[in-house]
Design a protein around this motif. Structure first.
Motif, mmCIF file in Angstrom:
data_model
loop_
_atom_site.group_PDB
_atom_site.id
_atom_site.type_symbol
_atom_site.label_atom_id
_atom_site.label_comp_id
_atom_site.label_asym_id
_atom_site.label_seq_id
_atom_site.Cartn_x
_atom_site.Cartn_y
_atom_site.Cartn_z
ATOM 1 N N MET A 31 6.288 -6.698 12.582
ATOM 2 C CA MET A 31 5.548 -5.585 13.164
ATOM 3 C C MET A 31 4.115 -5.709 12.650
ATOM 4 N N ILE A 32 3.171 -5.758 13.588
ATOM 5 C CA ILE A 32 1.770 -5.860 13.185
ATOM 6 C C ILE A 32 1.117 -4.490 13.273
ATOM 7 N N ASP A 33 0.608 -4.023 12.151
ATOM 8 C CA ASP A 33 -0.082 -2.741 12.063
ATOM 9 C C ASP A 33 -1.585 -3.036 12.176
ATOM 10 N N THR A 34 -2.137 -2.848 13.371
ATOM 11 C CA THR A 34 -3.527 -3.247 13.607
ATOM 12 C C THR A 34 -4.528 -2.329 12.917
ATOM 13 N N LYS A 35 -4.142 -1.079 12.667
ATOM 14 C CA LYS A 35 -5.068 -0.155 12.002
ATOM 15 C C LYS A 35 -5.249 -0.502 10.524
ATOM 16 N N ASN A 36 -4.124 -0.765 9.867
ATOM 17 C CA ASN A 36 -4.176 -1.042 8.427
ATOM 18 C C ASN A 36 -4.153 -2.524 8.100
ATOM 19 N N ARG A 37 -4.149 -3.365 9.168
ATOM 20 C CA ARG A 37 -4.161 -4.816 9.002
ATOM 21 C C ARG A 37 -3.036 -5.291 8.085
ATOM 22 N N ARG A 38 -1.822 -4.806 8.411
ATOM 23 C CA ARG A 38 -0.651 -5.196 7.627
ATOM 24 C C ARG A 38 0.411 -5.763 8.546
#
Ligand SMILES: [Zn+2]
Length: 83
Positions: free
Chosen positions: A33-40
């Motif tokens: 899962m790519i969290d684009t807001k937190n870059r995780r």
């Protein structure tokens, strides 16, 4: 701060490294899962935060493996049709 240290040297006593820890995520064939807001990047199964390098490497390896299987499949088809 230590009085023996010059002013511009920062002591590292605020940081401790724990090298005895194991990786939190031990899932096999994991999905990401790519969290684009937190870059995780996290594991979709267990939710652990992952090293993006590890995720990229696993994706690249899986892609290579898939391409190899597709090539084998077509080679087998070619061989079968020549019999
Ligand atoms: Zn996991």
């Amino acid at each position: 701060m230590d009085k023996n240290l010059p002013d511009k040297i920062i002591g590292l006593d605020q940081v401790r490294i724990n090298r005895g820890l194991e990786k939190i995520c031990k899932c096999e064939k994991r999905k990401f899962m790519i969290d684009t807001k937190n870059r995780r990047v996290t594991c979709r199964s267990c939710g652990a935060v992952l090293d993006p390098y590890d995720a990229l490497y696993e994706l690249a390896y899986a892609d290579e493996e898939r391409n190899r299987q597709i090539e084998q499949f077509f080679e087998q088809k070619k061989t079968d049709s020549q019999l």
